[in-house]
Design a protein around this motif. Sequence first.
Motif, PDB file in Angstrom:
ATOM      1  N   PRO A  24       0.825  -1.220   0.000  1.00  0.00           N
ATOM      2  CA  PRO A  24       0.000   0.000   0.000  1.00  0.00           C
ATOM      3  C   PRO A  24       0.859   1.270   0.000  1.00  0.00           C
ATOM      4  O   PRO A  24       1.875   1.342   0.689  1.00  0.00           O
ATOM      5  N   ALA A  25       0.413   2.270  -0.754  1.00  0.00           N
ATOM      6  CA  ALA A  25       1.256   3.441  -1.016  1.00  0.00           C
ATOM      7  C   ALA A  25       1.086   4.553   0.011  1.00  0.00           C
ATOM      8  O   ALA A  25       1.714   5.596  -0.111  1.00  0.00           O
ATOM      9  N   ALA A  26       0.233   4.393   1.002  1.00  0.00           N
ATOM     10  CA  ALA A  26       0.041   5.413   2.038  1.00  0.00           C
ATOM     11  C   ALA A  26      -0.775   4.778   3.154  1.00  0.00           C
ATOM     12  O   ALA A  26      -1.322   3.676   2.984  1.00  0.00           O
ATOM     13  N   GLY A  27      -0.893   5.495   4.264  1.00  0.00           N
ATOM     14  CA  GLY A  27      -1.711   4.989   5.353  1.00  0.00           C
ATOM     15  C   GLY A  27      -3.141   4.743   4.907  1.00  0.00           C
ATOM     16  O   GLY A  27      -3.718   3.680   5.159  1.00  0.00           O
ATOM     17  N   ALA A  28      -3.713   5.718   4.203  1.00  0.00           N
ATOM     18  CA  ALA A  28      -5.103   5.591   3.757  1.00  0.00           C
ATOM     19  C   ALA A  28      -5.261   4.406   2.810  1.00  0.00           C
ATOM     20  O   ALA A  28      -6.272   3.695   2.842  1.00  0.00           O
ATOM     21  N   HIS A  29      -4.254   4.173   1.984  1.00  0.00           N
ATOM     22  CA  HIS A  29      -4.289   3.040   1.055  1.00  0.00           C
ATOM     23  C   HIS A  29      -4.231   1.725   1.838  1.00  0.00           C
ATOM     24  O   HIS A  29      -4.903   0.745   1.490  1.00  0.00           O
ATOM     25  N   GLY A  30      -3.465   1.718   2.928  1.00  0.00           N
ATOM     26  CA  GLY A  30      -3.413   0.558   3.809  1.00  0.00           C
ATOM     27  C   GLY A  30      -4.775   0.298   4.443  1.00  0.00           C
ATOM     28  O   GLY A  30      -5.206  -0.847   4.562  1.00  0.00           O
ATOM     29  N   GLU A  31      -5.458   1.379   4.839  1.00  0.00           N
ATOM     30  CA  GLU A  31      -6.806   1.234   5.409  1.00  0.00           C
ATOM     31  C   GLU A  31      -7.731   0.549   4.409  1.00  0.00           C
ATOM     32  O   GLU A  31      -8.476  -0.371   4.742  1.00  0.00           O
ATOM     33  N   LEU A  32      -7.664   1.014   3.163  1.00  0.00           N
ATOM     34  CA  LEU A  32      -8.508   0.434   2.114  1.00  0.00           C
ATOM     35  C   LEU A  32      -8.197  -1.057   1.959  1.00  0.00           C
ATOM     36  O   LEU A  32      -9.104  -1.893   1.955  1.00  0.00           O
ATOM     37  N   ALA A  33      -6.886  -1.382   1.881  1.00  0.00           N
ATOM     38  CA  ALA A  33      -6.487  -2.788   1.728  1.00  0.00           C
ATOM     39  C   ALA A  33      -6.997  -3.601   2.916  1.00  0.00           C
ATOM     40  O   ALA A  33      -7.523  -4.715   2.745  1.00  0.00           O
ATOM     41  N   GLY A  34      -6.857  -3.056   4.122  1.00  0.00           N
ATOM     42  CA  GLY A  34      -7.265  -3.773   5.327  1.00  0.00           C
ATOM     43  C   GLY A  34      -8.760  -4.050   5.344  1.00  0.00           C
ATOM     44  O   GLY A  34      -9.193  -5.163   5.641  1.00  0.00           O
ATOM     45  N   ILE A  35      -9.556  -3.039   5.025  1.00  0.00           N
ATOM     46  CA  ILE A  35     -11.010  -3.238   5.037  1.00  0.00           C
ATOM     47  C   ILE A  35     -11.432  -4.194   3.911  1.00  0.00           C
ATOM     48  O   ILE A  35     -12.335  -5.013   4.089  1.00  0.00           O
ATOM     49  N   MET A  36     -10.716  -4.137   2.773  1.00  0.00           N
ATOM     50  CA  MET A  36     -11.012  -5.107   1.705  1.00  0.00           C
ATOM     51  C   MET A  36     -10.725  -6.537   2.173  1.00  0.00           C
ATOM     52  O   MET A  36     -11.472  -7.468   1.860  1.00  0.00           O
ATOM     53  N   MET A  37      -9.654  -6.703   2.952  1.00  0.00           N
ATOM     54  CA  MET A  37      -9.335  -8.052   3.471  1.00  0.00           C
ATOM     55  C   MET A  37     -10.412  -8.508   4.453  1.00  0.00           C
ATOM     56  O   MET A  37     -10.826  -9.669   4.436  1.00  0.00           O
ATOM     57  N   ILE A  38     -10.845  -7.577   5.306  1.00  0.00           N
ATOM     58  CA  ILE A  38     -11.871  -7.929   6.301  1.00  0.00           C
ATOM     59  C   ILE A  38     -13.176  -8.314   5.590  1.00  0.00           C
ATOM     60  O   ILE A  38     -13.836  -9.292   5.945  1.00  0.00           O
ATOM     61  N   ARG A  39     -13.490  -7.572   4.558  1.00  0.00           N
ATOM     62  CA  ARG A  39     -14.689  -7.885   3.776  1.00  0.00           C
ATOM     63  C   ARG A  39     -14.554  -9.263   3.118  1.00  0.00           C
ATOM     64  O   ARG A  39     -15.480 -10.088   3.157  1.00  0.00           O
ATOM     65  N   ALA A  70     -13.340   3.064   4.409  1.00  0.00           N
ATOM     66  CA  ALA A  70     -14.390   2.056   4.578  1.00  0.00           C
ATOM     67  C   ALA A  70     -15.442   2.213   3.472  1.00  0.00           C
ATOM     68  O   ALA A  70     -15.882   1.227   2.868  1.00  0.00           O
ATOM     69  N   ALA A  71     -15.799   3.461   3.179  1.00  0.00           N
ATOM     70  CA  ALA A  71     -16.802   3.707   2.131  1.00  0.00           C
ATOM     71  C   ALA A  71     -16.279   3.245   0.773  1.00  0.00           C
ATOM     72  O   ALA A  71     -17.006   2.640  -0.024  1.00  0.00           O
ATOM     73  N   LEU A  72     -14.979   3.504   0.525  1.00  0.00           N
ATOM     74  CA  LEU A  72     -14.386   3.106  -0.755  1.00  0.00           C
ATOM     75  C   LEU A  72     -14.377   1.587  -0.908  1.00  0.00           C
ATOM     76  O   LEU A  72     -14.446   1.059  -2.009  1.00  0.00           O
ATOM     77  N   ALA A  73     -14.302   0.881   0.229  1.00  0.00           N
ATOM     78  CA  ALA A  73     -14.318  -0.579   0.187  1.00  0.00           C
ATOM     79  C   ALA A  73     -15.755  -1.112   0.151  1.00  0.00           C
ATOM     80  O   ALA A  73     -15.981  -2.304   0.321  1.00  0.00           O
ATOM     81  N   GLY A  74     -16.730  -0.226  -0.054  1.00  0.00           N
ATOM     82  CA  GLY A  74     -18.118  -0.655  -0.204  1.00  0.00           C
ATOM     83  C   GLY A  74     -18.850  -0.853   1.108  1.00  0.00           C
ATOM     84  O   GLY A  74     -19.861  -1.559   1.156  1.00  0.00           O
ATOM     85  N   MET A  75     -18.345  -0.271   2.186  1.00  0.00           N
ATOM     86  CA  MET A  75     -18.972  -0.462   3.491  1.00  0.00           C
ATOM     87  C   MET A  75     -19.777   0.777   3.887  1.00  0.00           C
ATOM     88  O   MET A  75     -19.513   1.886   3.425  1.00  0.00           O
ATOM     89  N   GLN A  76     -20.696   0.527   4.812  1.00  0.00           N
ATOM     90  CA  GLN A  76     -21.414   1.640   5.447  1.00  0.00           C
ATOM     91  C   GLN A  76     -20.694   1.970   6.733  1.00  0.00           C
ATOM     92  O   GLN A  76     -20.226   1.063   7.411  1.00  0.00           O
ATOM     93  N   THR A  77     -20.632   3.231   7.097  1.00  0.00           N
ATOM     94  CA  THR A  77     -19.972   3.527   8.366  1.00  0.00           C
ATOM     95  C   THR A  77     -20.995   4.057   9.363  1.00  0.00           C
ATOM     96  O   THR A  77     -21.942   4.753   8.996  1.00  0.00           O
TER      97      THR A  77
END
Length: 492
Positions: free
Chosen positions: A142-157, A185-192
């Motif tokens: 992942p290229a930044a913290g926010a990108h890591g967040e996206l990757a992490g939530i995609m893995m959780i999903r 979280a929203a970018l990974a298709g989740m509701q917050t």
Amino acid sequence: MTDDYSGVSGMQHEEALLFEHAHEAATPISLPGIDAELPDALNGFRRSRQAGIPGLSEPESVRHFVRLSQWNHSIETGFYPLGSCTMKYNPRVNEQLARLPGLAQLHPDQPEESVQGVLELLYELQQWLGEITGLAHVTLTPAAGAHGELAGIMMIRAYHDARGDRRRRTVLVPDSAHGTNPASAALAGMQTIEIKSAANGRIDLDELRSRLNDEVAALMLTNPNTTGMFESDIAEICRLVHEAGGLVYGDGANLNALVGVARPGDMGIDCLHINVHKTFSTPHGGGGPGTGPVAVNDTLAPFLPVPKLVRENNTIRIVHRDERSIGSIFGSIGQTGVLLRATAYIAAFGRDALHRIAEDAVLNANYILARLKDAYHVPFPGLCKHECLLTDEKQERHGVKTLDIAKRLIDLGFHPMTVYFPLIVHGAMLIEPTESESRETIDRFCDAMLEIARQCEAGDTEALHQAPLMPIRRRLDETLAARKPVLVWPED
Ligand SMILES: *Cc1c(COP(=O)(O)O)cnc(C)c1O
């Protein structure tokens, strides 16, 4: 141009104008003419008239850009206590390492047998990050913290989906969270759903309990949180989320408070991104580049993005396919230069001294808190971690706000602290000194803050409202600058 250079002294003023009034004819480069008719390989995008870029000789250009760099504040020129950003000093040896020709001149698509050296360093970093976080499986891509967040939530999903639990599409986010958390979280298709903090700035366990159900995929949590306080109920928080079938995503931007002392994996967190450009050195003014490796436990390991680095006998292989992986999220194995600086930073401390990063960072923040707590309002009393939070409550009575205090600091030679964040605290000032500052520097900063508080008390507030008087640019329309930046040279 109509720029206002009123803050610029004589000589600098001339030089600034020289750049803007330079004539194209003076261009220092001369390219050979072309006789042949060129086919339009640019599909109609070829420039049909002169670009109108100012022409200057080489020394004039160099002066222009060096001068611009001096108009900026940087960690090289002064204290930079920007809370949540961990603007620590970046040792030059890390730069030297990352720029070694044998590392810097590699191509991302080189065959893996020809880049075993750099892969060995990256693999080692992966292992170290796994050990530091207590989460053994790490992706560096992942290229930044926010990108890591996206990757992490995609893995959780992907984890919930793999169990056939496709109803879990809700991510709980505390109201003190960094804005990237709900966005990722929203970018990974989740509701917050927002969780309100308790009066002590920490997670409210009753509120959390009331939000947990069989649609919750994860809680996203920063610990220490963005008020600088440790979530002391972390074990119970993780237990509650797990009991309800969810996972806990840790935002690791504040790892500087924990590194070498406590491990998020041991607290019950399942997945954590690490802002290596915060915790493990790398110049990050100007917005990048950064890198946000993600560390996960065994539960999430099968879903890590590709490419993965895998050791086989004495070789490191780059694995591009893996059946359960969330797939590729970046064009290569990661931002190698940033990762190599992190490798160097960690190696310089070594296993036995890594805890000094966190200890000194926390000590410095508490020292500032102790010196300023009578002059400024402290919303959440008690020891803080690596950053301390103040507000303008006492100064507001004199008509002075956080913004005035921040701008006055610029005149006194300091970069302002983070202001108006976290959003849950009115007039917030978040101060993060990091481990790399000396007591003398920190004392000078505290003296400046105390002087500002005294000026308020004395009713001598004019200088505060006028500040900053020293820099070239004074009070900008920051929204306009961010939303409508002027990025091209204006055409006549
Ligand atoms: C910096 C930060 C982020 C985002 O990290 P980037 O690397 O800037 O994308 C997320 N959360 C917190 C708490 C941060 O401080």
